[in-house]
Design an enzyme around this catalytic site. Structure first.
Site, PDB file in Angstrom:
ATOM      1  CE1 TYR A  63    -123.249  67.241   6.307  1.00 25.70           C
ATOM      2  CE2 TYR A  63    -121.789  69.085   5.902  1.00 25.70           C
ATOM      3  CZ  TYR A  63    -122.768  68.216   5.463  1.00 25.70           C
ATOM      4  OH  TYR A  63    -123.252  68.321   4.178  1.00 25.70           O
ATOM      5  CG  LEU A 213    -113.695  64.852  -5.625  1.00 23.64           C
ATOM      6  CD1 LEU A 213    -112.673  65.088  -4.508  1.00 23.64           C
ATOM      7  CD2 LEU A 213    -113.003  64.921  -6.988  1.00 23.64           C
ATOM      8  N   GLY A 214    -117.539  61.847  -6.143  1.00 24.11           N
ATOM      9  CA  GLY A 214    -118.204  60.547  -5.943  1.00 24.11           C
ATOM     10  C   GLY A 214    -117.907  59.957  -4.573  1.00 24.11           C
ATOM     11  N   GLY A 220    -109.488  57.846  -7.813  1.00 26.72           N
ATOM     12  CA  GLY A 220    -108.562  56.769  -8.154  1.00 26.72           C
ATOM     13  C   GLY A 220    -107.808  56.217  -6.951  1.00 26.72           C
TER      14      GLY A 220
HETATM   15  N1  NAP Z   1    -126.388  68.407   0.896  1.00 31.05           N
HETATM   16  C1  NAP Z   1    -126.098  67.161   1.184  1.00 31.05           C
HETATM   17  O1  NAP Z   1    -126.961  66.343   1.464  1.00 31.05           O
HETATM   18  C2  NAP Z   1    -124.658  66.736   1.167  1.00 31.05           C
HETATM   19  C3  NAP Z   1    -124.343  65.368   1.196  1.00 31.05           C
HETATM   20  C4  NAP Z   1    -122.990  65.010   1.138  1.00 31.05           C
HETATM   21  C5  NAP Z   1    -122.012  65.985   1.082  1.00 31.05           C
HETATM   22  N2  NAP Z   1    -122.350  67.304   1.097  1.00 31.05           N
HETATM   23  C6  NAP Z   1    -121.322  68.377   1.068  1.00 31.05           C
HETATM   24  O2  NAP Z   1    -120.501  68.175  -0.067  1.00 31.05           O
HETATM   25  C7  NAP Z   1    -119.141  68.092   0.351  1.00 31.05           C
HETATM   26  C8  NAP Z   1    -118.359  67.188  -0.582  1.00 31.05           C
HETATM   27  O3  NAP Z   1    -118.895  65.891  -0.616  1.00 31.05           O
HETATM   28  P1  NAP Z   1    -118.172  64.641   0.081  1.00 31.05           P
HETATM   29  O4  NAP Z   1    -117.204  65.130   1.086  1.00 31.05           O
HETATM   30  O5  NAP Z   1    -119.281  63.742   0.493  1.00 31.05           O
HETATM   31  O6  NAP Z   1    -117.489  63.881  -1.127  1.00 31.05           O
HETATM   32  P2  NAP Z   1    -116.406  64.218  -2.240  1.00 31.05           P
HETATM   33  O7  NAP Z   1    -116.042  65.646  -2.200  1.00 31.05           O
HETATM   34  O8  NAP Z   1    -116.925  63.641  -3.479  1.00 31.05           O
HETATM   35  O9  NAP Z   1    -115.197  63.312  -1.759  1.00 31.05           O
HETATM   36  C9  NAP Z   1    -114.579  63.499  -0.515  1.00 31.05           C
HETATM   37  C10 NAP Z   1    -113.664  62.338  -0.264  1.00 31.05           C
HETATM   38  O10 NAP Z   1    -112.651  62.324  -1.272  1.00 31.05           O
HETATM   39  C11 NAP Z   1    -111.356  62.345  -0.688  1.00 31.05           C
HETATM   40  N3  NAP Z   1    -110.544  63.248  -1.516  1.00 31.05           N
HETATM   41  C12 NAP Z   1    -110.718  64.569  -1.735  1.00 31.05           C
HETATM   42  N4  NAP Z   1    -109.814  65.035  -2.614  1.00 31.05           N
HETATM   43  C13 NAP Z   1    -109.036  63.994  -2.945  1.00 31.05           C
HETATM   44  C14 NAP Z   1    -107.925  63.835  -3.811  1.00 31.05           C
HETATM   45  N5  NAP Z   1    -107.449  64.860  -4.511  1.00 31.05           N
HETATM   46  N6  NAP Z   1    -107.356  62.610  -3.907  1.00 31.05           N
HETATM   47  C15 NAP Z   1    -107.850  61.557  -3.215  1.00 31.05           C
HETATM   48  N7  NAP Z   1    -108.888  61.650  -2.375  1.00 31.05           N
HETATM   49  C16 NAP Z   1    -109.492  62.843  -2.246  1.00 31.05           C
HETATM   50  C17 NAP Z   1    -111.539  62.841   0.714  1.00 31.05           C
HETATM   51  O11 NAP Z   1    -110.630  62.166   1.557  1.00 31.05           O
HETATM   52  P3  NAP Z   1    -109.536  62.956   2.451  1.00 31.05           P
HETATM   53  O12 NAP Z   1    -110.283  63.705   3.465  1.00 31.05           O
HETATM   54  O13 NAP Z   1    -108.730  61.845   2.992  1.00 31.05           O
HETATM   55  O14 NAP Z   1    -108.799  63.826   1.470  1.00 31.05           O
HETATM   56  C18 NAP Z   1    -112.972  62.414   1.051  1.00 31.05           C
HETATM   57  O15 NAP Z   1    -112.967  61.124   1.607  1.00 31.05           O
HETATM   58  C19 NAP Z   1    -119.245  67.582   1.788  1.00 31.05           C
HETATM   59  O16 NAP Z   1    -118.045  67.775   2.472  1.00 31.05           O
HETATM   60  C20 NAP Z   1    -120.423  68.358   2.282  1.00 31.05           C
HETATM   61  O17 NAP Z   1    -120.012  69.682   2.622  1.00 31.05           O
HETATM   62  C21 NAP Z   1    -123.664  67.680   1.111  1.00 31.05           C
END
Ligand code: NAP
Length: 334
Positions: A63, A213-214, A220
């Site tokens: 990251y 959160l996809g 939304g």
């Molecule tokens: N093992 C793997 O291969 C892998 C791959 C992907 C991710 N991950 C891990 O999983 C974690 C989570 O996944 P992710 O970050 O990809 O996706 P996620 O948690 O599904 O979504 C994150 C996104 O949603 C937004 N968000 C979060 N809470 C919100 C809310 N209440 N209202 C509106 N928007 C919201 C965030 O924007 P803002 O920052 O603007 O709030 C960010 O852009 C990562 O951070 C990482 O640590 C692991």
């Protein structure tokens, strides 16, 4: 809204005593993956999260290629003992701009990568150390053997795998107990995760739902293509006709959240957590307000009827577009 996450909202990853809050913090967005991030604000966010009891922090060496771990290292000064610190190794920088990331699961690389992560994080031990992507050229037993040596050396406490398919998980677990498997898991994308979870459950391994959160779609807040920023723009789910089709699915889900009296993000997380006590979520955010909002999911109780209703609103496999762009897709679920 819960003030801090109490023990009733903690769950066990694996059988050997690794306890984490049901909602942790995915730290990837703090390295500018989905739009710019401000380091000082990110460090404050991490400290705030810990104070709220969000003590499961998920990072990876890739990251921001070291940026994320160095940031966590600064944020954790004086707080190290309060967190379950998870990080990952195994993806390597692309050979040329635009090429896919490499993978490396060789035992000697595992050792090097771990030492580099420990240094950046400024800690003596990593609580949960994952292989980020399975290396098809190295038998999983060899990689896990290398990871197990890190436990013997006191550099790591528990082992994890990410995006590993059931057969790989079984072989790895036979070599050394695996505490957690991390896979993308949300209402929107869950086909592989459902398979993985049957195996992790059978073996007593914890399941960490990433991108619950996809990648923001289920909150939304992404209503139009123009709002799609950062690396997300390259993801098929956010492109052209796929975007339009997925928006329709999500509009139905947003209406259900309204009816339930919670936000879509809270409903998405509540659905993930309703899948079983062996499942925890690590939503990512750069914002204190959103972190608070997401923690509100712990207070959203879904009835036995509501869980399948939600699953039917966005059926498994209904999302349009693969989980990753083609080259990255080839490296998952191996
Ligand atoms: N093992 C793997 O291969 C892998 C791959 C992907 C991710 N991950 C891990 O999983 C974690 C989570 O996944 P992710 O970050 O990809 O996706 P996620 O948690 O599904 O979504 C994150 C996104 O949603 C937004 N968000 C979060 N809470 C919100 C809310 N209440 N209202 C509106 N928007 C919201 C965030 O924007 P803002 O920052 O603007 O709030 C960010 O852009 C990562 O951070 C990482 O640590 C692991």
């Amino acid at each position: 809204m819960v003030d801090t996450i109490g023990s009733s909202h903690h769950r066990l990853l694996g059988k050997d005593g690794l306890r984490v809050p049901a909602i942790g913090l995915g730290c990837m967005p703090l390295s500018g993956v989905y739009g710019a991030a401000d380091d000082a604000a990110s460090e404050d966010l991490v400290r705030y999260a810990i104070d709220r009891g969000v003590t499961h922090l998920d990072s990876a060496d890739m990251y921001g290629w070291g940026h994320n771990e160095a940031l966590l290292g600064r944020a954790l000064k004086g707080r190290r003992d309060r967190v379950v610190l998870a990080t990952k190794f195994g993806q390597t920088q692309p050979e040329r701009p635009g090429a896919p990331n490499g993978v490396n699961g060789r035992p000697e690389y595992v050792r090097q990568a771990c030492d580099a992560s420990l240094k950046r994080l400024g800690v003596e031990v990593i609580d949960l150390y994952y292989q980020h992507r399975v290396d098809p050229d190295v038998p999983i037993e060899e990689t896990v053997g290398g990871m197990a040596r890190l436990i013997e050396q006191g550099k790591v406490r528990f082992l994890g795998l990410s995006e590993a398919r059931p057969e790989t998980i079984r072989r790895a677990h036979a070599e050394h107990p695996i505490a957690a498997v991390q896979t993308e898991y949300s209402l929107l994308y869950r086909t592989e995760a459902e398979e993985t979870r049957q195996t992790t459950r059978e073996l007593g391994i914890g399941f960490v739902a990433y991108s619950p959160l996809g990648r923001g779609f289920l909150t939304g807040t992404i209503q139009e293509l123009a709002q799609v920023d950062g690396r997300r723009a390259a993801h098929p789910r956010f492109q052209g006709d796929n975007f339009a089709q997925n928006r329709k699915l999500i509009a139905r889900f947003e209406a259900m959240a309204k009816q339930k009296g919670c936000t879509p993000a809270q409903l998405a997380l509540a659905w993930v957590l309703a899948q079983g006590e062996d499942v925890v979520a690590i939503p990512g955010t750069r914002s204190v307000q959103r972190l608070d909002e997401n923690l509100g999911a712990l207070e959203v109780n879904l009835s036995p009827e509501e869980v399948p209703e939600l699953s039917e609103a966005i059926p498994a496999g209904a999302a349009a577009g693969d989980r990753y762009p083609a080259a990255a897709m080839a490296a998952v679920y191996r």
